[in-house]
Design an enzyme around this catalytic site. Structure first.
Site, PDB file in Angstrom:
ATOM      1  N   ARG A   1       0.837  -1.210   0.000  1.00 51.92           N
ATOM      2  CA  ARG A   1       0.000   0.000   0.000  1.00 51.92           C
ATOM      3  C   ARG A   1       0.874   1.265   0.000  1.00 51.92           C
ATOM      4  NH1 ARG A   1      -1.102  -1.001   6.158  1.00 51.92           N
ATOM      5  NH2 ARG A   1       0.264   0.566   7.058  1.00 51.92           N
TER       6      ARG A   1
ATOM      7  N   GLU B   1       7.357 -12.076 -10.801  1.00 53.83           N
ATOM      8  CA  GLU B   1       5.888 -12.150 -10.839  1.00 53.83           C
ATOM      9  C   GLU B   1       5.330 -12.043 -12.255  1.00 53.83           C
ATOM     10  OE1 GLU B   1       7.596 -10.728  -8.472  1.00 53.83           O
ATOM     11  OE2 GLU B   1       6.737 -11.342  -6.571  1.00 53.83           O
TER      12      GLU B   1
ATOM     13  N   TRP C   1       6.481  -1.221   2.055  1.00 54.41           N
ATOM     14  CA  TRP C   1       6.953  -2.602   1.905  1.00 54.41           C
ATOM     15  C   TRP C   1       7.509  -3.032   3.250  1.00 54.41           C
ATOM     16  CZ3 TRP C   1       9.618   0.013  -2.594  1.00 54.41           C
ATOM     17  CH2 TRP C   1      10.753   0.708  -2.197  1.00 54.41           C
TER      18      TRP C   1
ATOM     19  N   ASP D   1      -6.474  -2.179   8.813  1.00 57.04           N
ATOM     20  CA  ASP D   1      -5.854  -3.271   8.066  1.00 57.04           C
ATOM     21  C   ASP D   1      -6.700  -4.534   8.028  1.00 57.04           C
ATOM     22  OD1 ASP D   1      -3.683  -4.398   6.578  1.00 57.04           O
ATOM     23  OD2 ASP D   1      -2.372  -3.007   7.654  1.00 57.04           O
TER      24      ASP D   1
HETATM   25  C1  LIG Z   1      -4.755  -5.810  -0.681  1.00 57.21           C
HETATM   26  C2  LIG Z   1      -3.392  -6.178  -0.193  1.00 57.21           C
HETATM   27  C3  LIG Z   1      -2.599  -5.216   0.408  1.00 57.21           C
HETATM   28  C4  LIG Z   1      -1.318  -5.520   0.861  1.00 57.21           C
HETATM   29  N1  LIG Z   1      -0.566  -4.532   1.448  1.00 57.21           N
HETATM   30  C5  LIG Z   1       0.710  -4.817   1.814  1.00 57.21           C
HETATM   31  C6  LIG Z   1       1.532  -3.791   2.359  1.00 57.21           C
HETATM   32  O1  LIG Z   1       1.117  -2.644   2.509  1.00 57.21           O
HETATM   33  N2  LIG Z   1       2.811  -4.112   2.699  1.00 57.21           N
HETATM   34  C7  LIG Z   1       3.312  -5.367   2.535  1.00 57.21           C
HETATM   35  O2  LIG Z   1       4.491  -5.586   2.827  1.00 57.21           O
HETATM   36  N3  LIG Z   1       2.535  -6.370   2.049  1.00 57.21           N
HETATM   37  C8  LIG Z   1       1.262  -6.114   1.679  1.00 57.21           C
HETATM   38  N4  LIG Z   1       0.477  -7.112   1.159  1.00 57.21           N
HETATM   39  C9  LIG Z   1       1.024  -8.487   1.060  1.00 57.21           C
HETATM   40  C10 LIG Z   1       2.003  -8.610  -0.079  1.00 57.21           C
HETATM   41  O3  LIG Z   1       1.435  -8.177  -1.278  1.00 57.21           O
HETATM   42  C11 LIG Z   1       2.477 -10.065  -0.230  1.00 57.21           C
HETATM   43  O4  LIG Z   1       3.180 -10.410   0.938  1.00 57.21           O
HETATM   44  C12 LIG Z   1       3.351 -10.288  -1.455  1.00 57.21           C
HETATM   45  O5  LIG Z   1       3.655 -11.669  -1.554  1.00 57.21           O
HETATM   46  C13 LIG Z   1       4.637  -9.511  -1.398  1.00 57.21           C
HETATM   47  O6  LIG Z   1       5.391  -9.746  -2.568  1.00 57.21           O
HETATM   48  P1  LIG Z   1       6.956  -9.999  -2.500  1.00 57.21           P
HETATM   49  O7  LIG Z   1       7.157 -11.395  -1.951  1.00 57.21           O
HETATM   50  O8  LIG Z   1       7.405  -9.891  -3.923  1.00 57.21           O
HETATM   51  O9  LIG Z   1       7.550  -8.964  -1.632  1.00 57.21           O
HETATM   52  C14 LIG Z   1      -0.816  -6.826   0.707  1.00 57.21           C
HETATM   53  C15 LIG Z   1      -1.621  -7.797   0.098  1.00 57.21           C
HETATM   54  C16 LIG Z   1      -2.890  -7.488  -0.341  1.00 57.21           C
HETATM   55  C17 LIG Z   1      -3.726  -8.554  -0.983  1.00 57.21           C
HETATM   56 MN   LIG Z   2       8.262 -11.331  -5.225  1.00 59.47          MN
END
Ligand SMILES: Cc1cc2nc3c(=O)[nH]c(=O)nc-3n(C[C@H](O)[C@H](O)[C@H](O)COP(=O)(O)O)c2cc1C
Ligand SMILES: [Mn+2]
Length: 517
Positions: free
Chosen positions: A182, A268, A195, A317
């Site tokens: 977000r 991805e 992140w 959240d």
């Molecule tokens: C609607 C939604 C919002 C999210 N917001 C966040 C966030 O603000 N920060 C975060 O670290 N993960 C958030 N996530 C979870 C990550 O998208 C998820 O852990 C993802 O696998 C991260 O990708 P990565 O492994 O490439 O870092 C969110 C997931 C969803 C479905």
């Molecule tokens: Mn990833």
């Protein structure tokens, strides 16, 4: 069937009766949340299924005509449509086939493999010259405030972009990552980049810090504050930036790929290509060395500084609570490109069930074969929606040796983002983990709590407000399998009460005659 962009997807939802267009004026501050929350929780009765329809708000206050799409993934049916299947297990099956590709032995086997390998080519992204996301290019006089970004809940710190695909590049390996994190709008050109420290973009950031110049000022230790061990001498401060691109309003396979907890090595865009069975088309950004989906509705380009953190949050959240404020990098926008008449895609999170419940369930199904790769004794897994995915996992296993349930717990805690699982319940394979009443019956019957509960310490989710420290705390495993003499259990274990088949068949036959129904 693959959707090339968000518009094709919206058209498909419309045709399937899965979309509700709303022409009444609504406020992106709180009002869209309240409407969508009610829909997610079953207020749209005529749709007759949990989750309600996808909503397209066409008249959003202050939005200058930009419509807001929300709840696009918010039912099992739409999640299946988004990924082009009738059942999510079909994707799991495709993954299983891919994983089963053993090295061919004879010539004939090699021949058989060729079409499979040719198939793989379909998954890789393609960089193209230009695309719809370049229809409008704004290198100055742009503003983040031009888009109908929601303020979701009363105590949120401001407006948050909630469904962004955040693209970064590993500064060493060059590999791209797409993560959904977000973004809190601070003003026209800056925003908070949430992140969490265990996520891949945060690691890219730390990698830049490790490589980065260390210009000495009085700066605080950003490395430590952003989750890394300090590599800098006292008083040293990093300088430089890391480039970031954000795509909003992508086709559903790309959007979904950004939430998939894939291993860091797997890009991805390839996952999205695999899910769509068609490559994702990318275009180069205008002001940063990154590529974004060519058909995205809106693209934000910019950078985060290595020496700048700012308070992000609070934000209502998916735990049902506000996540606490914390320090995160600041995203400086250098350019915005978008399609003509862009559509703003978003979601809300809050008390479950909401749209993300369906995305999470899809992740649960798709990841089962991948979990089994490391833990082949796993039969099935259930992440109940009310457990918000990382707080409760129920897993059934084929138990084969003493202590097996504990081995599985430890394996799960070592498995990527499953490290966050606060409570793991392990049951024998005869328990249907999707049947919560059966799970409650068997688990509470089968445990001697002092003996069967295993505590461990480790990383916990950033959103966990109860942990002793932010990001660090304890986790619990419950071994609810039947205990064996070789595990020190020598008392008799009673049989489960089940009627014999002959009597059941007899009563089946007589049932009508009994006139009870
Ligand atoms: C609607 C939604 C919002 C999210 N917001 C966040 C966030 O603000 N920060 C975060 O670290 N993960 C958030 N996530 C979870 C990550 O998208 C998820 O852990 C993802 O696998 C991260 O990708 P990565 O492994 O490439 O870092 C969110 C997931 C969803 C479905
Ligand atoms: Mn990833």
């Amino acid at each position: 069937m693959a959707f090339d962009d968000l518009r094709q997807w919206i058209a498909a939802l419309d045709r399937a009766g899965e979309l509700k267009r709303i022409r009444t004026e609504v406020d992106p501050v709180f009002e869209i949340t309240e409407i969508t929350d009610r829909v997610s929780k079953g207020a749209a009765k005529k749709y007759g299924r949990p989750g309600g329809p996808a909503l397209l708000f066409e008249n959003v206050k202050g939005a200058k005509g930009v419509p807001v799409l929300i709840n696009q993934f918010g039912s099992e049916r739409r999640m299946q449509m988004a990924l082009g299947v009738d059942h999510l297990d079909e994707i799991a099956e495709r993954i299983r086939q891919l994983l089963n590709m053993k090295s061919p032995e004879g010539f004939l086997e090699k021949l058989k493999l060729l079409p499979m390998l040719a198939d793989m080519g379909k998954f890789f992204p393609k960089v193209v010259q230009t695309g719809p996301c370049k229809e409008v290019i704004k290198k100055d006089n742009f503003s983040l405030l031009d888009f109908p970004v929601l303020q979701c809940w009363p105590k949120d710190a401001g407006r948050f972009i909630t469904l962004p695909c955040v693209i970064t590049r590993d500064p060493k390996a060059g590999k791209r990552n797409v993560g959904m994190y977000r973004i809190q709008i601070y003003d026209e050109t800056t925003a908070g980049m949430h992140w969490q420290r265990q996520k891949v973009a945060a690691e890219h950031y730390r990698e830049r810090l490790r490589m980065g110049a260390t210009v000495s000022t009085t700066g605080v230790d950003i490395m430590a504050r952003s989750g890394g061990g300090s590599m800098l001498a006292a008083g040293e401060r990093p300088s430089g930036t890391m480039e970031v691109a954000v795509a909003i309003g992508t086709d559903p396979a790309v959007t979904f790929s950004a939430i998939v907890p894939a291993p860091p090595e797997v890009e991805e865009f390839i996952i999205a290509g695999f899910l769509r069975q068609k490559p994702v088309e990318l275009v180069k950004c205008e002001t940063v060395d990154l590529e974004v989906p060519a058909a995205a509705e809106i693209v934000l380009e910019g950078y985060v500084k290595l020496d700048e953190l700012r308070t992000e949050g609070p934000f209502g959240d998916h735990t049902g609570f506000y996540s606490l404020e914390d320090e995160y990098p600041v995203f400086h926008v250098t350019c915005i490109t978008h399609r003509k008449n862009p559509i703003y895609a978003t979601t809300i999170v809050g008390k479950p069930p909401m749209e993300d419940a369906w995305m999470g369930k899809a992740v649960e199904r798709i990841f089962l074969p991948l979990m089994k790769l490391t833990l082949p004794e796993i039969v099935d897994v259930n992440l109940p929606v009310e457990g918000q995915f990382h707080n409760l996992m129920i897993v059934s296993i084929r138990k084969s040796y003493p202590g097996h349930a504990r081995k599985v717990m430890n394996g799960i805690w070592a498995l990527g983002q499953a490290m966050f699982t606060k409570c793991i319940i392990v049951v024998d394979e005869d328990v249907n983990v999707q049947d919560i009443p059966d799970v409650v019956l068997k688990v509470t019957n089968n445990i001697d709590p002092e003996r069967d509960i295993q505590f461990t310490l480790g990383p916990v989710d950033s959103l966990d407000h109860s942990a002793r420290l932010a990001n660090f705390g304890s986790k619990m495993g419950i071994d609810a399998t039947r205990k064996w003499p070789t595990e020190g259990f020598t008392r008799p274990w009673p049989d489960e009460i089940l009627m014999d088949e002959k009597t059941k068949a007899l009563v089946d036959k007589k049932w009508k005659e009994l006139g009870i129904e």
